[in-house]
Design an enzyme around this catalytic site. Sequence first.
Site, mmCIF file in Angstrom:
data_model
loop_
_atom_site.group_PDB
_atom_site.id
_atom_site.type_symbol
_atom_site.label_atom_id
_atom_site.label_comp_id
_atom_site.label_asym_id
_atom_site.label_seq_id
_atom_site.Cartn_x
_atom_site.Cartn_y
_atom_site.Cartn_z
ATOM 1 N N ASN A 109 0.861 -1.188 0.000
ATOM 2 C CA ASN A 109 0.000 0.000 0.000
ATOM 3 C C ASN A 109 0.893 1.231 0.000
ATOM 4 O O ASN A 109 1.979 1.207 0.579
ATOM 5 C CB ASN A 109 -0.895 0.018 1.246
ATOM 6 C CG ASN A 109 -1.799 1.232 1.272
ATOM 7 O OD1 ASN A 109 -2.436 1.567 0.261
ATOM 8 N ND2 ASN A 109 -1.874 1.916 2.401
ATOM 9 N N HIS A 111 1.026 5.144 1.228
ATOM 10 C CA HIS A 111 0.363 6.028 2.192
ATOM 11 C C HIS A 111 1.094 7.371 2.193
ATOM 12 O O HIS A 111 2.321 7.403 2.280
ATOM 13 C CB HIS A 111 0.408 5.394 3.589
ATOM 14 C CG HIS A 111 -0.310 6.214 4.605
ATOM 15 N ND1 HIS A 111 -1.693 6.282 4.652
ATOM 16 C CD2 HIS A 111 0.142 7.043 5.570
ATOM 17 C CE1 HIS A 111 -2.045 7.101 5.620
ATOM 18 N NE2 HIS A 111 -0.952 7.576 6.204
ATOM 19 N N SER A 138 5.098 6.734 2.102
ATOM 20 C CA SER A 138 5.661 5.427 2.438
ATOM 21 C C SER A 138 4.946 4.348 1.643
ATOM 22 O O SER A 138 3.728 4.408 1.469
ATOM 23 C CB SER A 138 5.449 5.112 3.931
ATOM 24 O OG SER A 138 5.891 6.168 4.753
ATOM 25 N N ASP A 147 -2.306 0.878 8.073
ATOM 26 C CA ASP A 147 -1.107 1.675 7.767
ATOM 27 C C ASP A 147 0.060 1.324 8.698
ATOM 28 O O ASP A 147 0.951 2.149 8.914
ATOM 29 C CB ASP A 147 -1.399 3.180 7.825
ATOM 30 C CG ASP A 147 -2.468 3.592 6.825
ATOM 31 O OD1 ASP A 147 -2.515 3.004 5.735
ATOM 32 O OD2 ASP A 147 -3.263 4.498 7.144
HETATM 33 C C1 GRF Z 1 -2.187 8.963 -3.010
HETATM 34 O O1 GRF Z 1 -1.876 10.161 -2.360
HETATM 35 C C2 GRF Z 1 -1.881 7.784 -2.130
HETATM 36 O O2 GRF Z 1 -0.773 7.983 -1.316
HETATM 37 C C3 GRF Z 1 -3.114 7.688 -1.284
HETATM 38 O O3 GRF Z 1 -4.185 8.026 -2.147
HETATM 39 C C4 GRF Z 1 -3.692 8.833 -3.219
HETATM 40 C C5 GRF Z 1 -4.036 8.106 -4.489
HETATM 41 O O4 GRF Z 1 -3.757 8.874 -5.622
HETATM 42 N N1 GRF Z 1 -3.224 6.382 -0.691
HETATM 43 P P1 GRF Z 1 -3.825 8.202 -7.067
HETATM 44 O O5 GRF Z 1 -5.234 7.613 -7.202
HETATM 45 O O6 GRF Z 1 -2.767 7.171 -7.153
HETATM 46 O O7 GRF Z 1 -3.627 9.332 -8.031
#
Ligand code: GRF
Length: 191
Positions: A109, A111, A138, A147
């Site tokens: 994932n 984050h 991260s 997370d």
């Molecule tokens: C990113 O900021 C990611 O870190 C978070 O959600 C957002 C997703 O953006 N989990 P995208 O859909 O990849 O443009």
Amino acid sequence: MRRKRVGVLISGRGSNMRALIEAARDPAYPAEIVHVVSNKADAGGLAYAASQGISTAVLSHKDHPSREAYDAALSAHLKAQGLDIICCAGFMRILTPVIINDWQGRMLNIHPSLLPLYKGLHTHERALADSATEHGASVHIVTAELDGGPVVEQARVPVLPDDTPETLAARVLTVEHPLYVRALAKLATSF
Ligand code: GRF
């Protein structure tokens, strides 16, 4: 070494998914993106994935009576694709052990914080409220703790004096894309 077969889970625009798809165009990259699933039919990233010849599916959580039932259906769907690794990329669902246990050590994932700081939502607002001077993103292994799994890679950005949550989010996003590409390569070459 055989390239690992990767499925990406999204809920929205899918810019991280796109970065992974672009990186995986290089035959030397150790993973290929073979499938994309969204829990929302209107996720912007679905059209891009389809335009790249990648199979896509919409599995709506609204079609299932419980979180566990949805996770069981999603995990069964992912297993049927013959995947090695799952990448959550803006997949806005809290996952239960029903799916997490099926993909132990094989699910990533991204984050938008320097974990273990700012787990959960509104990370950019919280970093600004704390007058943080540094922020970032991260990629971590998904475990039952939200997370909270082991961090694979991180990327840092400065927080600037005039930042708003939007400007900070945009700066973090620019480092998220190469970060996820690096982290997936690391996991894909580790087994
Ligand atoms: C990113 O900021 C990611 O870190 C978070 O959600 C957002 C997703 O953006 N989990 P995208 O859909 O990849 O443009």
